[in-house]
Structures are given as C-alpha cells and as structure tokens.
Design a protein around this motif. Structure first.
Motif, PDB file in Angstrom:
ATOM      1  N   ALA A 101      22.478  22.063 -34.971  1.00  0.00           N
ATOM      2  CA  ALA A 101      21.311  22.648 -34.308  1.00  0.00           C
ATOM      3  C   ALA A 101      20.254  22.918 -35.367  1.00  0.00           C
ATOM      4  O   ALA A 101      20.536  23.547 -36.398  1.00  0.00           O
ATOM      5  N   ILE A 102      19.012  22.447 -35.128  1.00  0.00           N
ATOM      6  CA  ILE A 102      17.997  22.544 -36.179  1.00  0.00           C
ATOM      7  C   ILE A 102      16.742  23.297 -35.750  1.00  0.00           C
ATOM      8  O   ILE A 102      15.913  23.626 -36.599  1.00  0.00           O
ATOM      9  N   GLY A 103      16.559  23.566 -34.468  1.00  0.00           N
ATOM     10  CA  GLY A 103      15.348  24.264 -34.048  1.00  0.00           C
ATOM     11  C   GLY A 103      15.158  24.180 -32.551  1.00  0.00           C
ATOM     12  O   GLY A 103      16.052  23.735 -31.806  1.00  0.00           O
ATOM     13  N   LEU A 104      13.999  24.605 -32.096  1.00  0.00           N
ATOM     14  CA  LEU A 104      13.636  24.565 -30.688  1.00  0.00           C
ATOM     15  C   LEU A 104      12.738  23.357 -30.410  1.00  0.00           C
ATOM     16  O   LEU A 104      11.858  23.039 -31.217  1.00  0.00           O
ATOM     17  N   GLY A 105      12.947  22.733 -29.267  1.00  0.00           N
ATOM     18  CA  GLY A 105      12.037  21.672 -28.883  1.00  0.00           C
ATOM     19  C   GLY A 105      10.614  22.173 -28.739  1.00  0.00           C
ATOM     20  O   GLY A 105       9.652  21.441 -29.002  1.00  0.00           O
ATOM     21  N   ALA A 106      10.454  23.446 -28.345  1.00  0.00           N
ATOM     22  CA  ALA A 106       9.120  24.020 -28.166  1.00  0.00           C
ATOM     23  C   ALA A 106       8.370  24.185 -29.473  1.00  0.00           C
ATOM     24  O   ALA A 106       7.159  24.430 -29.470  1.00  0.00           O
ATOM     25  N   GLU A 107       9.056  24.033 -30.612  1.00  0.00           N
ATOM     26  CA  GLU A 107       8.375  24.118 -31.904  1.00  0.00           C
ATOM     27  C   GLU A 107       7.527  22.881 -32.181  1.00  0.00           C
ATOM     28  O   GLU A 107       6.606  22.930 -33.003  1.00  0.00           O
ATOM     29  N   ILE A 108       7.867  21.780 -31.556  1.00  0.00           N
ATOM     30  CA  ILE A 108       7.132  20.526 -31.775  1.00  0.00           C
ATOM     31  C   ILE A 108       6.688  19.993 -30.407  1.00  0.00           C
ATOM     32  O   ILE A 108       7.211  18.978 -29.928  1.00  0.00           O
ATOM     33  N   PRO A 109       5.709  20.641 -29.779  1.00  0.00           N
ATOM     34  CA  PRO A 109       5.336  20.283 -28.403  1.00  0.00           C
ATOM     35  C   PRO A 109       4.490  19.023 -28.283  1.00  0.00           C
ATOM     36  O   PRO A 109       4.483  18.389 -27.227  1.00  0.00           O
ATOM     37  N   SER A 110       3.754  18.657 -29.337  1.00  0.00           N
ATOM     38  CA  SER A 110       2.759  17.593 -29.218  1.00  0.00           C
ATOM     39  C   SER A 110       3.219  16.325 -29.927  1.00  0.00           C
ATOM     40  O   SER A 110       3.978  16.378 -30.908  1.00  0.00           O
ATOM     41  N   PRO A 111       2.767  15.161 -29.463  1.00  0.00           N
ATOM     42  CA  PRO A 111       3.122  13.903 -30.130  1.00  0.00           C
ATOM     43  C   PRO A 111       2.764  13.940 -31.620  1.00  0.00           C
ATOM     44  O   PRO A 111       1.666  14.346 -31.994  1.00  0.00           O
ATOM     45  N   LEU A 114       5.516  20.846 -39.148  1.00  0.00           N
ATOM     46  CA  LEU A 114       4.228  20.237 -39.466  1.00  0.00           C
ATOM     47  C   LEU A 114       3.593  19.720 -38.180  1.00  0.00           C
ATOM     48  O   LEU A 114       4.076  18.743 -37.587  1.00  0.00           O
ATOM     49  N   PRO A 115       2.519  20.356 -37.700  1.00  0.00           N
ATOM     50  CA  PRO A 115       1.846  19.841 -36.502  1.00  0.00           C
ATOM     51  C   PRO A 115       1.020  18.609 -36.837  1.00  0.00           C
ATOM     52  O   PRO A 115       0.440  18.497 -37.919  1.00  0.00           O
ATOM     53  N   ALA A 116       0.972  17.688 -35.893  1.00  0.00           N
ATOM     54  CA  ALA A 116       0.157  16.491 -36.082  1.00  0.00           C
ATOM     55  C   ALA A 116      -1.320  16.845 -35.996  1.00  0.00           C
ATOM     56  O   ALA A 116      -1.708  17.816 -35.341  1.00  0.00           O
ATOM     57  N   PRO A 139      -5.448  15.662 -35.147  1.00  0.00           N
ATOM     58  CA  PRO A 139      -6.064  14.996 -33.991  1.00  0.00           C
ATOM     59  C   PRO A 139      -5.953  13.484 -34.056  1.00  0.00           C
ATOM     60  O   PRO A 139      -6.013  12.809 -33.021  1.00  0.00           O
ATOM     61  N   ASP A 140      -5.778  12.941 -35.266  1.00  0.00           N
ATOM     62  CA  ASP A 140      -5.676  11.488 -35.420  1.00  0.00           C
ATOM     63  C   ASP A 140      -4.254  11.032 -35.716  1.00  0.00           C
ATOM     64  O   ASP A 140      -4.046   9.915 -36.176  1.00  0.00           O
ATOM     65  N   GLY A 141      -3.272  11.919 -35.487  1.00  0.00           N
ATOM     66  CA  GLY A 141      -1.891  11.534 -35.726  1.00  0.00           C
ATOM     67  C   GLY A 141      -1.319  12.202 -36.968  1.00  0.00           C
ATOM     68  O   GLY A 141      -1.735  13.309 -37.339  1.00  0.00           O
ATOM     69  N   PRO A 142      -0.348  11.556 -37.652  1.00  0.00           N
ATOM     70  CA  PRO A 142       0.306  12.161 -38.811  1.00  0.00           C
ATOM     71  C   PRO A 142      -0.693  12.604 -39.881  1.00  0.00           C
ATOM     72  O   PRO A 142      -1.688  11.922 -40.142  1.00  0.00           O
ATOM     73  N   THR A 143      -0.420  13.740 -40.485  1.00  0.00           N
ATOM     74  CA  THR A 143      -1.290  14.295 -41.518  1.00  0.00           C
ATOM     75  C   THR A 143      -0.806  13.868 -42.902  1.00  0.00           C
ATOM     76  O   THR A 143       0.342  13.430 -43.067  1.00  0.00           O
TER      77      THR A 143
END
Length: 366
Positions: free
Chosen positions: A69-79, A143-145, A147-151
C-alpha cells in the motif's frame, strides 16, 4: 517471479552468497524457529531489527514480492499526477493516466546520477539527496502535473520515454493504491467494501522503530480471523472506545473506530526508523465525524497512532542496549507477521544469475 540477482556497480548485496549477521544465517529456518511458537510468541533475534543484512533479506523476500500500500488514489486525481514510493531499495512511482487509470513503473534514475551506489547510501538509511527518485533516497511528496502535462521535476522519475520503463503492477484497492514489483502478480485479496477517502491528503509521521515493531504495535488487539495475507483483530483505542483492526501483509494497517477508518501505510526509512503514511477513510454514505472534516479527526488519530507507537519506540531502543539478547514477547499481530516473513524467506526462488549487469572501476577492483 525470480528477480534477477544482479548488481549495478559496487554493491554488497549478493543473495546467492547468503544473508549473515551477528553469528546467524538469517535465511535459515532455525533463525525464526524459537519466535514462532504460538504458546510463547516472542520477537525475532535482535539482528532482525538492527542488521543491514536482514533488511537486504527483506528486500529480496518481502518488499519485492508483495502487494504494497503506497497512498490514496485521491492524492493523484488529475491526469499526469505522480505518486512516488520507494519499495526496499527500488524507486517506483504510480501515475494517473488520461483515461483515469493508473500506471506503475520503476523510476528512470534508480541510483540518482551516480555511476555506482555510493557506500554512504548502503547503510540501511534512506538519504536526503537532490536525486529524489533514487532507490536509496527519501521519497518526496506527490508531484501534480502542470497544465501542459509532466513537469520538469518529474524527469528523474519518467525520463524522456516513460513507456520504456520497467512496469510495476498497480491496482486501485478501494480508495487506496497498491503495487507489486511483479507485473504479472496475482491480484491481492479484495478490499473491504464501501470505503472512501474522507480527504485527498495523507499525513506523514516518522518513528524510531523498525517497521516490524511498528506493525505489531499499531495492530495491538485480539485476533478474530486470518487469511493468507491478512489478519483481523478487535481492540480498543487509547480512549477506551472499541476498534476493529485489519492488517494486510506487509505494510497496511486499517484501524476502524469513531465511525472512521484510519489507514496506516508503513515504509522503512532506516533499520530503526519507519515512516507512516496516514489517510482517513469512511463509508460512502457516512458524514465526516467533525464539522471541519478532519480537523478533530486528524488530531485524534495522530494522537492514537503516537500512543500505539510508544512501545515500539521503547523496544527498538532496548534492542541496542546490553540486555538486547533477552527474549521479548510479541503480540498476535507480531506472531502473524513473523510467520509470514519466515514463509516468504523460505519460498524465495534460488538465485540463478550472479554476474553484475555492468562493472565499474571500483567494482572490478581497478
């Protein structure tokens, strides 16, 4: 899955040569025998909680061959959002895909920018390093993405061609995310129905105790039912309230009480140090326990976890003292955990490859 027994440069871990420390063959059934008596359960010998060789054995038998178990799915909500997690000595990540699914991979930079793993990184302690995707460094936050994808910050994880990275099995397990380093692993047992994340955050707390001591302390209670990879118990919170506890091998504890469930995910950061990733869960139709979701809930649960962890911290400190070799009792969860570790150590496939993937000057002795 028979993981390749290979080394990158100069690394001391050679499973084919065995795992020995403090006069013990740590992979021998005799090392575990005295600690698995259900009539008088007690801790494994101190080497299991303080020797780097045992941590290497756990990497080979547990962290690379189990659903973590590594985290919550809600931690990474966006593509494009990315959740890092280091499993044993292996840097991994899970990323949200454009269709809402999850993909798991080994990080691009398993050893940061180092040609070989530096000796200071092979001490059983996760180091603070600018190469945060290294399998020997401490994990950073989600790490949130952009607006243009991977940072740019994701480069150490993804590289230029993430589709070419070694895959990792990943599953949304209710509101949680679980991974297995074997991409062909059989699925884990089903999650409890009806659980949802009360909030999209996890909080981290770190304690000076080996992960095995932390697990048994968090799961203090009387056993109710046991499955191949899980144990259910009943107990009481520090306030005296009734609680039910579920343990999923090797690193997930669910403590249910106060109309909520506290999910605790364990991650070793040193031989005697464990990081807890903590999330709050509820049933799909339940209201948060407090008007401000979490404010009172977080305070109460963090206090509960601190109270449960106090004996583990004390035991870890005692294992470095002059009376460390005196047998110490364990609880039902500790006995169950030790039986599972012993079984997985004995079930490891034999090493078939012993040559390094490549040799550096240091590794060749030049």
């Amino acid at each position: 899955m028979a993981l390749a027994v290979a080394s990158a440069g100069f690394v001391p871990d050679r499973p084919d040569l065995g795992h020995r420390a403090e006069g013990f063959d740590l992979a021998n059934p005799a090392f575990f025998a005295d600690s698995l008596d259900p009539g008088a359960p007690r801790l494994l010998p101190p080497a299991a909680y303080r020797a780097l060789a045992f941590a290497e054995l756990e990497d080979d038998a547990v962290w690379t061959r189990s659903w973590l178990a590594i985290g919550l799915g809600a931690e990474i909500p966006s593509p494009g959002d990315l959740l890092p997690f280091t499993a044993g000595h292996h840097g991994l990540h899970v990323q949200r895909e454009p269709d809402g699914g999850l993909v798991g991979r080994f990080n691009k930079a398993q050893h940061g920018g180092c040609r070989a793993v530096p000796l200071q990184c092979r001490t059983g302690t996760k180091t603070r390093c600018s190469f945060t995707a290294c399998g020997y460094s401490r994990d950073g936050a989600v790490l949130p993405a952009g607006p243009d994808g991977p940072t740019p910050a994701m480069h150490q994880y993804l590289g230029l061609r993430p589709e070419r990275l070694l895959p990792v099995a990943v599953r949304a397990w209710g509101p949680l995310v679980r991974i297995n380093l074997d991409p062909a692993a059989a699925p884990p047992e089903p999650p409890r129905e009806g659980l949802t994340a009360l909030t999209g955050e996890t909080r981290w707390a770190e304690f000076s105790a080996n992960w095995k001591l932390a697990m048994q302390a968090l799961a203090e209670g009387e056993p109710l039912a046991e499955a191949s990879d899980s144990l259910r118990l009943t107990g009481r919170l520090a306030t005296g309230e009734l609680a039910t506890i579920a343990v999923y091998f090797p690193n997930l504890v669910l403590i249910a009480g106060r109309a909520e469930t506290c999910a605790v995910m364990l991650q070793p950061t040193a031989l005697g140090q464990t990081l807890l990733r903590i999330g709050l869960l509820g049933s799909g139709d339940a209201e948060p326990a407090a008007a401000a979701p979490g404010r009172m809930s977080w305070d109460a649960w963090l206090a509960e976890i601190a109270a449960r962890m106090a004996p583990a911290v004390a035991t870890q400190a005692a294992l470095t003292g002059p009376e460390a070799d005196d047998p110490r009792p364990t609880n039902a969860a500790g006995l169950w955990l030790q039986r599972n570790i012993a079984a997985r150590v004995l079930a490891r496939p034999a090493a078939t490859e012993t040559q390094p993937l490549y040799a550096t000057a240091q590794g060749r002795g030049c």
